[in-house]
Design a protein around this motif. Structure first.
Motif, mmCIF file in Angstrom:
data_model
loop_
_atom_site.group_PDB
_atom_site.id
_atom_site.type_symbol
_atom_site.label_atom_id
_atom_site.label_comp_id
_atom_site.label_asym_id
_atom_site.label_seq_id
_atom_site.Cartn_x
_atom_site.Cartn_y
_atom_site.Cartn_z
ATOM 1 N N SER A 1 0.700 -1.192 -0.143
ATOM 2 C CA SER A 1 0.043 0.106 -0.037
ATOM 3 C C SER A 1 0.972 1.171 -0.014
ATOM 4 C CB SER A 1 -0.832 0.222 1.260
ATOM 5 O OG SER A 1 -1.700 -1.138 1.392
ATOM 6 N N LEU A 2 0.306 2.356 -0.700
ATOM 7 C CA LEU A 2 1.031 3.787 -0.567
ATOM 8 C C LEU A 2 0.151 4.365 0.569
ATOM 9 C CD1 LEU A 2 1.189 5.079 -3.967
ATOM 10 C CD2 LEU A 2 3.071 4.781 -2.627
ATOM 11 N N PRO A 3 0.703 5.286 1.193
ATOM 12 C CA PRO A 3 -0.073 6.113 2.128
ATOM 13 C C PRO A 3 -1.128 6.905 1.363
ATOM 14 C CG PRO A 3 2.444 6.860 2.147
ATOM 15 C CD PRO A 3 2.111 5.681 1.159
ATOM 16 N N ALA A 4 -2.212 7.047 1.960
ATOM 17 C CA ALA A 4 -3.284 7.665 1.475
ATOM 18 C C ALA A 4 -2.808 9.159 1.333
ATOM 19 C CB ALA A 4 -4.805 7.348 2.079
ATOM 20 N N GLY A 5 -3.644 9.909 0.621
ATOM 21 C CA GLY A 5 -3.484 11.425 0.530
ATOM 22 C C GLY A 5 -4.184 12.339 1.841
ATOM 23 N N VAL A 6 -5.228 11.619 2.054
ATOM 24 C CA VAL A 6 -5.781 11.982 3.631
ATOM 25 C C VAL A 6 -5.990 11.148 4.422
ATOM 26 C CG1 VAL A 6 -7.868 13.170 4.146
ATOM 27 C CG2 VAL A 6 -7.127 13.653 1.936
ATOM 28 N N GLY A 7 -5.764 11.334 5.547
ATOM 29 C CA GLY A 7 -5.917 10.707 6.570
ATOM 30 C C GLY A 7 -4.917 9.458 6.868
ATOM 31 N N SER A 8 -5.175 8.430 7.838
ATOM 32 C CA SER A 8 -3.950 7.378 7.712
ATOM 33 C C SER A 8 -4.478 6.113 6.784
ATOM 34 C CB SER A 8 -3.962 7.079 9.321
ATOM 35 O OG SER A 8 -5.034 6.653 9.658
ATOM 36 N N ASP A 9 -5.579 6.230 6.335
ATOM 37 C CA ASP A 9 -5.917 4.963 5.322
ATOM 38 C C ASP A 9 -4.698 4.633 4.282
ATOM 39 O OD1 ASP A 9 -8.302 4.489 6.703
ATOM 40 O OD2 ASP A 9 -9.589 5.707 5.365
ATOM 41 N N LEU B 1 -2.139 1.606 -5.151
ATOM 42 C CA LEU B 1 -1.905 2.307 -6.300
ATOM 43 C C LEU B 1 -2.663 1.943 -7.632
ATOM 44 C CD1 LEU B 1 -0.617 4.658 -7.600
ATOM 45 C CD2 LEU B 1 1.306 3.279 -8.056
ATOM 46 N N GLY B 2 -3.031 0.644 -7.778
ATOM 47 C CA GLY B 2 -3.509 0.058 -8.784
ATOM 48 C C GLY B 2 -5.107 0.466 -8.797
ATOM 49 N N GLN B 3 -5.835 0.823 -7.701
ATOM 50 C CA GLN B 3 -7.128 1.161 -7.475
ATOM 51 C C GLN B 3 -7.184 2.285 -8.219
ATOM 52 O OE1 GLN B 3 -7.437 0.589 -3.429
ATOM 53 N NE2 GLN B 3 -8.593 -1.210 -3.572
ATOM 54 N N ALA C 1 -4.743 4.078 -10.061
ATOM 55 C CA ALA C 1 -4.011 4.250 -11.267
ATOM 56 C C ALA C 1 -3.907 2.857 -11.896
ATOM 57 C CB ALA C 1 -2.810 5.048 -11.316
ATOM 58 N N PRO C 2 -4.667 1.983 -12.559
ATOM 59 C CA PRO C 2 -4.689 0.654 -12.962
ATOM 60 C C PRO C 2 -3.320 0.453 -13.873
ATOM 61 C CG PRO C 2 -6.869 1.745 -13.217
ATOM 62 C CD PRO C 2 -6.076 2.773 -12.927
ATOM 63 N N GLY C 3 -2.818 -0.787 -13.140
ATOM 64 C CA GLY C 3 -1.712 -0.929 -14.102
ATOM 65 C C GLY C 3 -0.381 -0.445 -13.555
ATOM 66 N N TYR C 4 -0.464 0.688 -12.687
ATOM 67 C CA TYR C 4 0.796 1.082 -12.143
ATOM 68 C C TYR C 4 1.147 0.445 -10.850
ATOM 69 C CZ TYR C 4 1.619 5.404 -14.912
ATOM 70 O OH TYR C 4 1.964 6.086 -16.144
ATOM 71 N N ASP C 5 2.590 0.401 -10.796
ATOM 72 C CA ASP C 5 3.208 -0.085 -9.489
ATOM 73 C C ASP C 5 4.076 0.961 -8.988
ATOM 74 O OD1 ASP C 5 3.800 -1.981 -7.459
ATOM 75 O OD2 ASP C 5 4.755 -3.154 -8.515
ATOM 76 N N TYR C 6 4.438 0.846 -7.832
ATOM 77 C CA TYR C 6 5.558 1.820 -7.381
ATOM 78 C C TYR C 6 6.858 1.158 -6.918
ATOM 79 C CZ TYR C 6 4.207 1.482 -2.377
ATOM 80 O OH TYR C 6 3.959 0.994 -1.261
ATOM 81 N N ASP C 7 7.830 2.231 -6.560
ATOM 82 C CA ASP C 7 8.970 1.794 -6.048
ATOM 83 C C ASP C 7 9.472 3.034 -5.084
ATOM 84 O OD1 ASP C 7 11.290 0.327 -5.289
ATOM 85 O OD2 ASP C 7 11.855 0.091 -7.276
ATOM 86 N N VAL C 8 10.388 2.590 -4.148
ATOM 87 C CA VAL C 8 11.061 3.669 -3.343
ATOM 88 C C VAL C 8 12.485 3.462 -3.707
ATOM 89 C CG1 VAL C 8 11.355 4.830 -0.749
ATOM 90 C CG2 VAL C 8 8.949 3.532 -1.662
ATOM 91 N N LEU C 9 13.164 4.675 -4.019
ATOM 92 C CA LEU C 9 14.519 4.469 -4.212
ATOM 93 C C LEU C 9 15.150 5.454 -3.336
ATOM 94 C CD1 LEU C 9 14.506 4.273 -8.167
ATOM 95 C CD2 LEU C 9 14.897 2.597 -6.484
ATOM 96 N N ASP C 10 16.627 5.151 -3.077
ATOM 97 C CA ASP C 10 17.578 6.170 -2.422
ATOM 98 C C ASP C 10 17.839 7.188 -2.939
ATOM 99 O OD1 ASP C 10 17.544 4.347 -0.236
ATOM 100 O OD2 ASP C 10 19.301 3.382 -0.926
ATOM 101 N N GLU C 11 18.296 8.260 -2.420
ATOM 102 C CA GLU C 11 18.718 9.542 -2.948
ATOM 103 C C GLU C 11 19.684 9.439 -3.876
ATOM 104 O OE1 GLU C 11 20.020 14.276 -1.579
ATOM 105 O OE2 GLU C 11 19.365 12.642 -0.172
#
Length: 156
Positions: A12-20, A24-26, A28-38
């Protein structure tokens, strides 16, 4: 590559509002995400690669999103905006090109982020920029821009 614990593939990605948390696929269908170092991202806080259907956030930005920091929450929603609005066709503008504002993909992603983080009907009920910033966990600058876009007059 990025931290496998923080990477996408059903996480899960953090939601824009609140703590839910949201998938991401919900949104932006077909998208995945990653977190990379600086060292891999450099000065970029986030990016979308439409051809790979990948949204990437820099580690420090992702961590500050989890810590509810306004600027970083806006950055995350901005990048999601690119994925949602531009899908596989994110057009990068050449330096010096100034299209009509509404045609600029950066303006579009910023407007999307503002709308997600600060719903119009709720902003209209607020009395000050400070109240908007506090209520929605955004920066005062983001709150001021949202008010300007909506034509809402509030106290500073």
């Amino acid at each position: 590559m990025g931290d496998p614990v923080a990477a996408g593939n059903g996480r899960s990605l953090p939601a824009g509002v609140g703590s839910d948390r949201v998938q991401l696929g919900q949104i932006a269908p077909g998208y995945d995400y990653d977190v990379l170092d600086e060292d891999e991202m450099g000065d970029r806080h986030g990016q979308v690669e439409p051809h790979r259907r990948m949204l990437t956030l820099r580690t420090d930005v992702y961590e500050r999103i989890l810590d509810h920091k306004g600027r970083d929450r806006f950055t995350g929603c901005h990048e999601v905006g690119h994925a949602v609005l531009h899908g596989r066709t994110l057009n990068r503008l050449a330096p010096g090109i100034r299209p009509a504002r509404y045609c600029d993909p950066e303006w579009q992603a910023n407007t999307f982020a503002g709308a997600i983080l600060m719903p119009e009907h709720m902003v209209r009920a607020m009395r000050s920029v400070g109240e908007i910033a506090d209520e929605f966990g955004v920066t005062r600058d983001a709150a001021e821009v949202r008010c300007r876009i909506l034509g809402v007059t509030v106290h500073p």
